[in-house]
Every structure is written in C-alpha cells, then in structure tokens.
Design an enzyme around this catalytic site. Structure first.
Site, mmCIF file in Angstrom:
data_model
loop_
_atom_site.group_PDB
_atom_site.id
_atom_site.type_symbol
_atom_site.label_atom_id
_atom_site.label_comp_id
_atom_site.label_asym_id
_atom_site.label_seq_id
_atom_site.Cartn_x
_atom_site.Cartn_y
_atom_site.Cartn_z
ATOM 1 N N MET A 169 0.851 -1.177 0.000
ATOM 2 C CA MET A 169 0.000 0.000 0.000
ATOM 3 C C MET A 169 0.899 1.242 0.000
ATOM 4 S SD MET A 169 -2.719 1.277 2.912
ATOM 5 C CE MET A 169 -1.706 0.897 4.303
ATOM 6 N N PRO A 170 0.945 1.971 -1.113
ATOM 7 C CA PRO A 170 1.728 3.212 -1.128
ATOM 8 C C PRO A 170 1.050 4.292 -0.292
ATOM 9 C CG PRO A 170 1.186 2.484 -3.364
ATOM 10 C CD PRO A 170 0.411 1.650 -2.420
ATOM 11 N N GLU A 171 1.838 4.977 0.499
ATOM 12 C CA GLU A 171 1.359 6.132 1.266
ATOM 13 C C GLU A 171 2.200 7.328 0.880
ATOM 14 O OE1 GLU A 171 0.409 5.948 5.386
ATOM 15 O OE2 GLU A 171 0.128 3.776 5.327
ATOM 16 N N VAL B 173 -4.029 3.143 -2.401
ATOM 17 C CA VAL B 173 -3.251 4.382 -2.289
ATOM 18 C C VAL B 173 -3.812 5.277 -1.182
ATOM 19 C CG1 VAL B 173 -2.509 6.475 -3.496
ATOM 20 C CG2 VAL B 173 -2.642 4.299 -4.738
ATOM 21 N N VAL B 174 -2.925 5.708 -0.292
ATOM 22 C CA VAL B 174 -3.301 6.636 0.776
ATOM 23 C C VAL B 174 -2.478 7.906 0.586
ATOM 24 C CG1 VAL B 174 -3.300 7.061 3.269
ATOM 25 C CG2 VAL B 174 -3.811 4.770 2.376
#
Length: 67
Positions: A1-3, A39-40
């Site tokens: 999960m990309p942040e 994506v966050v």
C-alpha cells in the site's frame, strides 16, 4: 500500500487539493501497477507564517511581491 505525504503551505482550495490527490493516485496506479484503493495520500499544511524560503517567511515574501 503506497502512502504519500504532501507537505505544503496552506492556501489552496479543497477542490485543488482533491484534484492533486486524484492525479497522484492515478500516477501511482499507472507507474506502480497498484489498485487505487490501496493508495493513501495525506496533506500536511503549514500556515504561511510557519514556512520560510530564502530566510523569509512566505508571508514576508508575499508582501514583498505586492510592492
């Protein structure tokens, strides 16, 4: 999960910030092959008086530009 965290001076509209976050999301989907749901993105805003560039706050820089 990309942040992704975006640090910037305050002053943009909610619409501008949402558009930027959508564009960043799409860039990650395209380039990393992740699902948009993973994506966050978080925006950290600082008042113009709390950001400085070249030894002058952004408030001081804006005042100088008006002269």
């Amino acid at each position: 999960m990309p942040e992704i965290t975006v640090n910037m001076a305050a002053g943009r509209t909610d619409e501008q910030k949402a558009g930027m976050m959508r564009d960043i999301t799409q860039a990650l989907v395209k380039n990393l092959g992740v699902d948009a749901e993973a994506v966050v993105i978080q925006i950290n805003e600082a008042p113009l008086s709390h950001k400085m560039k070249g030894g002058k706050t952004f408030v001081e820089r804006a005042a100088e530009q008006k002269k």
